[in-house]
Scaffold this motif. Structure first.
Motif, PDB file in Angstrom:
ATOM      1  N   SER A  18      -2.845   7.175  -4.241  1.00 14.07           N
ATOM      2  CA  SER A  18      -2.571   5.900  -3.579  1.00 14.07           C
ATOM      3  C   SER A  18      -2.672   4.751  -4.575  1.00 14.07           C
ATOM      4  N   LEU A  19      -1.936   3.703  -4.286  1.00 20.32           N
ATOM      5  CA  LEU A  19      -1.964   2.483  -5.084  1.00 20.32           C
ATOM      6  C   LEU A  19      -1.744   1.303  -4.153  1.00 20.32           C
ATOM      7  N   ARG A  20      -2.673   0.365  -4.176  1.00 23.35           N
ATOM      8  CA  ARG A  20      -2.504  -0.860  -3.387  1.00 23.35           C
ATOM      9  C   ARG A  20      -2.489  -2.051  -4.320  1.00 23.35           C
ATOM     10  N   SER A  21      -1.553  -2.962  -4.098  1.00 24.81           N
ATOM     11  CA  SER A  21      -1.455  -4.171  -4.929  1.00 24.81           C
ATOM     12  C   SER A  21      -1.391  -5.396  -4.043  1.00 24.81           C
ATOM     13  N   ASP A  30       0.860  -1.178   0.000  1.00 28.27           N
ATOM     14  CA  ASP A  30       0.000   0.000   0.000  1.00 28.27           C
ATOM     15  C   ASP A  30       0.900   1.232   0.000  1.00 28.27           C
ATOM     16  N   VAL A  31       0.874   1.988  -1.087  1.00 32.74           N
ATOM     17  CA  VAL A  31       1.798   3.107  -1.247  1.00 32.74           C
ATOM     18  C   VAL A  31       1.027   4.373  -1.597  1.00 32.74           C
ATOM     19  N   THR A  32       1.503   5.506  -1.064  1.00 29.66           N
ATOM     20  CA  THR A  32       0.965   6.813  -1.423  1.00 29.66           C
ATOM     21  C   THR A  32       2.082   7.660  -2.007  1.00 29.66           C
ATOM     22  N   PHE A  33       1.888   8.095  -3.242  1.00 31.88           N
ATOM     23  CA  PHE A  33       2.827   8.985  -3.920  1.00 31.88           C
ATOM     24  C   PHE A  33       2.323  10.424  -3.821  1.00 31.88           C
ATOM     25  N   SER A  34       3.261  11.376  -3.800  1.00 30.33           N
ATOM     26  CA  SER A  34       2.868  12.781  -3.850  1.00 30.33           C
ATOM     27  C   SER A  34       3.750  13.518  -4.848  1.00 30.33           C
ATOM     28  N   PHE A  35       3.312  14.718  -5.256  1.00 34.50           N
ATOM     29  CA  PHE A  35       4.037  15.504  -6.252  1.00 34.50           C
ATOM     30  C   PHE A  35       3.715  16.972  -6.007  1.00 34.50           C
TER      31      PHE A  35
END
Length: 503
Positions: free
Chosen positions: A438-441, A340-345
């Motif tokens: 967010s992206l969960r795999s 479970d990852v959260t990216f920001s920009f």
């Protein structure tokens, strides 16, 4: 279905081999949707009304807490389809092992206006305010897909309504229809018969022609379903899942006031490979399903019980990823993991303008063309799962942004295994006020299920690595966009194998 503390899974099964045919209803039970116990087949050809096959259907819990199964029976070599019912032989058996098919079957037979070889898969029935039951059946008239509607006062005698529940031209045969209410404002699922002002309805169909599933949101009134005006009602419409996901069924779970969606993923390998390994097809992880706060689509998320399988955990925080950078996530079983990852920009300035030559409804084609290696502005960034050490093999879950009037998230899943490089993808409008994604795999050896933007876009992929297997599988976070992105947080767990359910 959920009944007296037990979850029941009935599924189409060929007891004679890993190919389609000889279809019966297999049966498994669970107390938590994770650990299962296989039981003897529940329904199998034994009567004239199902001599040539027992095809799909649904369960309904009748007043008095009495479960009944409706299913499609095949009566002859011409594939003539009728609708039958079955009831438990012994309600005191907690597992409902044995089912009886009464002799007053079939309950529903196609009239002369219906294509009787495309007349199948009865839904869970719902009870109207008039005290009459309704159900829907999938079918077609020429190339028009149809959800037929039937009514009954007593659940035994069914009459076809004058008009179908819904139909759409140029969509082909409708299979496995599902029809259910969702709350406009609440966070709980709804029982199938709920009819309230603060409710929308969902009609999902599995299209035999495309082998994908599509749904619309709309209004159910006077026994007609009318999709909302912003819905695309056809091949370019919304999907539960933009990958390998078909013949799904939802059910209401009263123990936790939730609606659970469960889909099937077939194999992407050859029939010869299926026969060699001795099995074909899997059930994906069950998902909760709710209406998004926008009211324009559904959102899905893995059931909370899957978290009981989590083992060793690793974390990353505040990790910048510049153009071309790749960071390995070490310390977990990469072939069997929950990530479970959260990216920001910092900004959307480098998000590419939406190219008019792109098909707004065919993200899959664009994914196959762009993949993860074609450099963009804001993205692609995401995860490389089931990756070999030198990246001869990998399965990509990536995001890239484009702009029209709103921000468009382009979620892509791409397998890279020698000559085998299928792609799946979906577009979704996202609110990027906080400039985060967010992206969960969920990764499990031959399957990757990805949930983008907290379940707004879902993609399931079947993969068959030859190098990235077991301890030789690797997991990476990457960025191939010119704009630097940051991993705000990444939590990854090794996932344990579930045990068989205890008695």
């Amino acid at each position: 279905m959920y009944y007296n503390g037990i979850y029941h899974l009935f599924y189409q099964y060929n007891p004679k081999g890993a190919v389609w045919g000889n279809i019966v209803w297999a049966h498994s039970v669970s107390k938590d949707l994770i650990s299962w116990k296989s039981l003897p087949n529940a329904i199998y050809p034994s009567k004239p009304f199902d001599k040539y096959g027992c095809w799909s259907g649904s369960a309904t819990i009748l007043p008095g807490n009495k479960p009944v199964i409706l299913y499609t029976g095949i009566v002859d070599e011409n594939n003539t389809q009728v609708q039958n019912y079955a009831v438990p032989a012994n309600l005191s058996d907690p597992y409902l092992r044995e089912w009886i098919k009464p002799d007053n079957n079939p309950l529903i037979v196609a009239d002369k206006s219906i294509n009787k070889t495309a007349f199948r898969d009865p839904t869970t029935a719902w009870l109207g305010r008039d005290g009459h039951w309704r159900l829907s059946l999938g079918g077609r008239r020429k190339d028009r897909g149809i959800a037929y509607l039937y009514r009954s006062k007593d659940f035994m005698h069914w009459v076809k309504a004058k008009h179908p529940l819904h139909s759409t031209a140029r969509t082909g045969n409708w299979e496995c229809p599902d029809f259910f209410p969702v709350s406009v404002s609440g966070k709980n699922g709804l029982e199938t018969s709920v009819m309230e002002p603060n409710v929308k309805h969902v009609l999902k169909v599995s299209l035999d022609v495309t082998r994908y599933e599509y749904y619309t949101l709309g209004t159910y009134k006077n026994d007609k379903y009318i999709p909302d005006t912003n819905m695309i009602d056809g091949w370019n419409g919304l999907r539960y899942d933009y990958g390998n996901f078909y013949a799904s069924k939802s059910f209401f779970d009263p123990s936790k006031n939730r609606r659970i969606l469960w889909g099937w993923a077939n194999e992407s390998s050859s029939t010869a490979d299926d026969i060699k390994k001795g099995w074909a097809g899997i059930q994906l992880i069950p998902r909760t399903i709710l209406l998004d706060s926008s009211g324009k689509q559904l959102v899905q998320w893995p059931i909370e019980e899957v978290e009981t399988l989590r083992g060793k955990k690793v974390e990353l925080k505040n990790q910048k990823l510049v153009k071309g950078q790749r960071v390995e996530i070490k310390g977990i079983t990469a072939a069997q993991a929950d990530v479970d990852v959260t990216f920001s920009f910092d900004s959307l300035d480098k998000a590419e303008p939406f190219d008019p030559s792109w098909d707004r409804h065919d993200a899959q084609k664009l994914c196959g063309h762009k993949g993860s290696t074609v450099q963009g502005g804001l993205g692609p960034f995401g995860l490389l799962t089931l990756a070999s050490k030198k990246l001869e093999e990998y399965t990509l879950s990536s995001s890239e942004f484009s702009r029209i009037k709103t921000s468009i998230l382009f979620l892509c899943a791409l397998m890279h295994q020698g000559a085998y490089r299928p792609s799946f993808a979906g577009f979704v409008d996202v609110d990027l006020t906080e400039k985060k994604l967010s992206l969960r795999s969920l990764i499990d050896n031959s399957v990757v299920e990805s949930f983008g933007a907290r379940g707004k876009t879902c993609i399931s992929s079947r993969v068959y690595p030859t190098l990235a297997v077991y301890n030789n599988a690797h997991l990476y976070a990457f960025n191939n966009g010119t704009q630097t992105v940051k991993i705000d947080s990444l939590n990854a767990w090794s996932m344990n194998r579930p045990l068989e359910m205890n008695n």
